[in-house]
Design a protein around this motif. Structure first.
Motif, PDB file in Angstrom:
ATOM      1  N   ALA A   1      -3.173 -31.120  -5.958  1.00 26.85           N
ATOM      2  CA  ALA A   1      -4.389 -30.958  -5.175  1.00 26.85           C
ATOM      3  C   ALA A   1      -4.923 -32.341  -4.824  1.00 26.85           C
ATOM      4  O   ALA A   1      -4.798 -33.287  -5.601  1.00 26.85           O
ATOM      5  N   TYR A   2      -5.520 -32.424  -3.638  1.00 27.95           N
ATOM      6  CA  TYR A   2      -6.068 -33.687  -3.135  1.00 27.95           C
ATOM      7  C   TYR A   2      -7.489 -33.454  -2.654  1.00 27.95           C
ATOM      8  O   TYR A   2      -7.713 -32.643  -1.749  1.00 27.95           O
ATOM      9  N   ASP A   3      -8.432 -34.137  -3.273  1.00 31.13           N
ATOM     10  CA  ASP A   3      -9.816 -34.155  -2.810  1.00 31.13           C
ATOM     11  C   ASP A   3     -10.029 -35.474  -2.083  1.00 31.13           C
ATOM     12  O   ASP A   3      -9.497 -36.514  -2.507  1.00 31.13           O
ATOM     13  N   MET A   4     -10.798 -35.435  -0.987  1.00 32.76           N
ATOM     14  CA  MET A   4     -10.959 -36.615  -0.144  1.00 32.76           C
ATOM     15  C   MET A   4     -12.419 -36.768   0.271  1.00 32.76           C
ATOM     16  O   MET A   4     -13.114 -35.778   0.501  1.00 32.76           O
ATOM     17  N   ALA A   5     -12.864 -38.016   0.378  1.00 26.84           N
ATOM     18  CA  ALA A   5     -14.141 -38.350   1.016  1.00 26.84           C
ATOM     19  C   ALA A   5     -13.787 -39.107   2.292  1.00 26.84           C
ATOM     20  O   ALA A   5     -13.129 -40.148   2.240  1.00 26.84           O
ATOM     21  N   ALA A   6     -14.172 -38.552   3.440  1.00 27.97           N
ATOM     22  CA  ALA A   6     -13.807 -39.154   4.719  1.00 27.97           C
ATOM     23  C   ALA A   6     -14.769 -38.699   5.805  1.00 27.97           C
ATOM     24  O   ALA A   6     -15.431 -37.659   5.679  1.00 27.97           O
ATOM     25  N   MET A   7     -14.816 -39.469   6.881  1.00 30.77           N
ATOM     26  CA  MET A   7     -15.571 -39.097   8.075  1.00 30.77           C
ATOM     27  C   MET A   7     -17.019 -38.720   7.731  1.00 30.77           C
ATOM     28  O   MET A   7     -17.567 -37.752   8.247  1.00 30.77           O
ATOM     29  N   GLY A   8     -17.632 -39.465   6.797  1.00 28.39           N
ATOM     30  CA  GLY A   8     -19.014 -39.232   6.422  1.00 28.39           C
ATOM     31  C   GLY A   8     -19.228 -38.079   5.444  1.00 28.39           C
ATOM     32  O   GLY A   8     -20.364 -37.777   5.093  1.00 28.39           O
ATOM     33  N   GLN A   9     -18.150 -37.444   4.998  1.00 27.48           N
ATOM     34  CA  GLN A   9     -18.248 -36.309   4.072  1.00 27.48           C
ATOM     35  C   GLN A   9     -18.105 -36.796   2.627  1.00 27.48           C
ATOM     36  O   GLN A   9     -17.419 -37.777   2.359  1.00 27.48           O
ATOM     37  N   GLN A  10     -18.715 -36.058   1.684  1.00 31.61           N
ATOM     38  CA  GLN A  10     -18.563 -36.359   0.267  1.00 31.61           C
ATOM     39  C   GLN A  10     -17.178 -35.943  -0.219  1.00 31.61           C
ATOM     40  O   GLN A  10     -16.497 -35.148   0.426  1.00 31.61           O
ATOM     41  N   LEU A  11     -16.773 -36.453  -1.381  1.00 30.79           N
ATOM     42  CA  LEU A  11     -15.500 -36.083  -1.998  1.00 30.79           C
ATOM     43  C   LEU A  11     -15.450 -34.571  -2.185  1.00 30.79           C
ATOM     44  O   LEU A  11     -16.347 -33.991  -2.802  1.00 30.79           O
ATOM     45  N   GLN A  12     -14.419 -33.932  -1.618  1.00 29.99           N
ATOM     46  CA  GLN A  12     -14.271 -32.484  -1.703  1.00 29.99           C
ATOM     47  C   GLN A  12     -12.838 -32.089  -1.428  1.00 29.99           C
ATOM     48  O   GLN A  12     -12.041 -32.878  -0.928  1.00 29.99           O
ATOM     49  N   SER A  13     -12.518 -30.850  -1.740  1.00 28.58           N
ATOM     50  CA  SER A  13     -11.167 -30.331  -1.592  1.00 28.58           C
ATOM     51  C   SER A  13     -10.665 -30.505  -0.161  1.00 28.58           C
ATOM     52  O   SER A  13     -11.382 -30.226   0.800  1.00 28.58           O
TER      53      SER A  13
ATOM     54  N   LYS B   1      -8.743 -43.432  10.831  1.00 28.17           N
ATOM     55  CA  LYS B   1      -9.916 -42.637  10.480  1.00 28.17           C
ATOM     56  C   LYS B   1     -10.532 -43.186   9.195  1.00 28.17           C
ATOM     57  O   LYS B   1      -9.833 -43.733   8.343  1.00 28.17           O
ATOM     58  N   GLU B   2     -11.841 -42.988   9.070  1.00 29.95           N
ATOM     59  CA  GLU B   2     -12.538 -43.459   7.881  1.00 29.95           C
ATOM     60  C   GLU B   2     -12.220 -42.561   6.682  1.00 29.95           C
ATOM     61  O   GLU B   2     -12.521 -41.374   6.688  1.00 29.95           O
ATOM     62  N   VAL B   3     -11.559 -43.125   5.668  1.00 25.56           N
ATOM     63  CA  VAL B   3     -11.346 -42.471   4.377  1.00 25.56           C
ATOM     64  C   VAL B   3     -11.927 -43.416   3.341  1.00 25.56           C
ATOM     65  O   VAL B   3     -11.586 -44.600   3.333  1.00 25.56           O
ATOM     66  N   THR B   4     -12.828 -42.901   2.480  1.00 26.40           N
ATOM     67  CA  THR B   4     -13.494 -43.798   1.535  1.00 26.40           C
ATOM     68  C   THR B   4     -13.044 -43.620   0.093  1.00 26.40           C
ATOM     69  O   THR B   4     -13.130 -44.554  -0.691  1.00 26.40           O
ATOM     70  N   SER B   5     -12.569 -42.416  -0.278  1.00 30.71           N
ATOM     71  CA  SER B   5     -12.058 -42.237  -1.637  1.00 30.71           C
ATOM     72  C   SER B   5     -11.225 -40.970  -1.729  1.00 30.71           C
ATOM     73  O   SER B   5     -11.272 -40.111  -0.849  1.00 30.71           O
ATOM     74  N   GLY B   6     -10.466 -40.889  -2.819  1.00 27.42           N
ATOM     75  CA  GLY B   6      -9.635 -39.718  -3.052  1.00 27.42           C
ATOM     76  C   GLY B   6      -9.440 -39.459  -4.532  1.00 27.42           C
ATOM     77  O   GLY B   6      -9.621 -40.358  -5.369  1.00 27.42           O
ATOM     78  N   HIS B   7      -9.104 -38.230  -4.832  1.00 26.14           N
ATOM     79  CA  HIS B   7      -8.791 -37.794  -6.190  1.00 26.14           C
ATOM     80  C   HIS B   7      -7.568 -36.890  -6.062  1.00 26.14           C
ATOM     81  O   HIS B   7      -7.561 -35.983  -5.228  1.00 26.14           O
ATOM     82  N   ARG B   8      -6.531 -37.146  -6.854  1.00 32.80           N
ATOM     83  CA  ARG B   8      -5.308 -36.348  -6.809  1.00 32.80           C
ATOM     84  C   ARG B   8      -4.976 -35.849  -8.207  1.00 32.80           C
ATOM     85  O   ARG B   8      -5.148 -36.569  -9.190  1.00 32.80           O
ATOM     86  N   LEU B   9      -4.459 -34.635  -8.242  1.00 34.85           N
ATOM     87  CA  LEU B   9      -4.024 -34.023  -9.484  1.00 34.85           C
ATOM     88  C   LEU B   9      -2.641 -33.441  -9.253  1.00 34.85           C
ATOM     89  O   LEU B   9      -2.426 -32.720  -8.265  1.00 34.85           O
ATOM     90  N   TYR B  10      -1.673 -33.789 -10.099  1.00 40.17           N
ATOM     91  CA  TYR B  10      -0.307 -33.267 -10.044  1.00 40.17           C
ATOM     92  C   TYR B  10       0.012 -32.668 -11.404  1.00 40.17           C
ATOM     93  O   TYR B  10      -0.320 -33.282 -12.431  1.00 40.17           O
ATOM     94  N   GLY B  11       0.657 -31.519 -11.427  1.00 44.31           N
ATOM     95  CA  GLY B  11       1.005 -30.950 -12.714  1.00 44.31           C
ATOM     96  C   GLY B  11       1.967 -29.787 -12.590  1.00 44.31           C
ATOM     97  O   GLY B  11       2.084 -29.166 -11.527  1.00 44.31           O
TER      98      GLY B  11
END
Length: 161
Positions: free
Chosen positions: A139-151, A120-130
């Motif tokens: 928490a993991y935010d992802m941009a994939a399948m034509g969607q913007q980076l989001q929760s 599947k198309e995944v273009t970027s991610g943001h992860r936070l651990y604490g």
């Protein structure tokens, strides 16, 4: 005999251990869901952590259902509180994250996402651990399948064993 923790890993040692708990997931392209997770951070004396995560669907009645995502990788502490993470997914995706560690919190952004033709198309991610008290939250935010980076995913886990 357990190997001694490499001194470079001191900023990340709060992550060591096996963690279990539950989380929630959702994305515009799928239905929201609850999941159970087992996550582990180990080391072998070298300057990296060995990471693995497995998740399962939690059914509406609270029982564990089918397996969901799994990922494995390595976390390397770098000078100036920087962190580099490589993750591999059996679905044909490889991610390289860069970020920072401060106290008991790690924030990561993708530097590279590569995928096989069938993934599947995944273009970027943001992860936070604490740490949240004695628990590990992430928490993991992802941009994939034509969607913007989001929760996409988040969980709160307890250390076990």
């Amino acid at each position: 005999m357990d190997p001694e923790l490499h001194p470079d890993l001191e900023p990340l040692k709060f992550l060591l251990g096996t963690w279990e708990g539950a989380g929630v997931g959702g994305y515009p392209t799928i239905e929201s869901f609850n999941f159970g997770q087992e996550l582990s951070f180990t080391h072998n004396g070298k300057p990296f952590l060995i990471y693995s995560s497995r998740t399962w669907l939690i059914e509406p009645d609270g029982t564990l259902g089918r397996p969901l995502a799994t990922e494995t990788g390595y976390w390397r502490a770098r000078p100036n509180n920087e962190v580099e993470v490589t993750l591999a997914h059996p679905t044909g995706i490889v991610e390289i994250y860069v970020g920072t560690v401060a106290f008991s919190r790690v924030e990561l952004q993708t530097d590279v996402v590569a995928r096989t033709r069938s993934a599947k198309e995944v273009t970027s991610g943001h992860r936070l651990y604490g740490m949240i008290g004695e628990d590990l939250g992430w928490a993991y935010d992802m941009a994939a399948m034509g969607q913007q980076l989001q929760s996409h995913l988040s969980a709160q886990l307890k250390r076990v064993g």
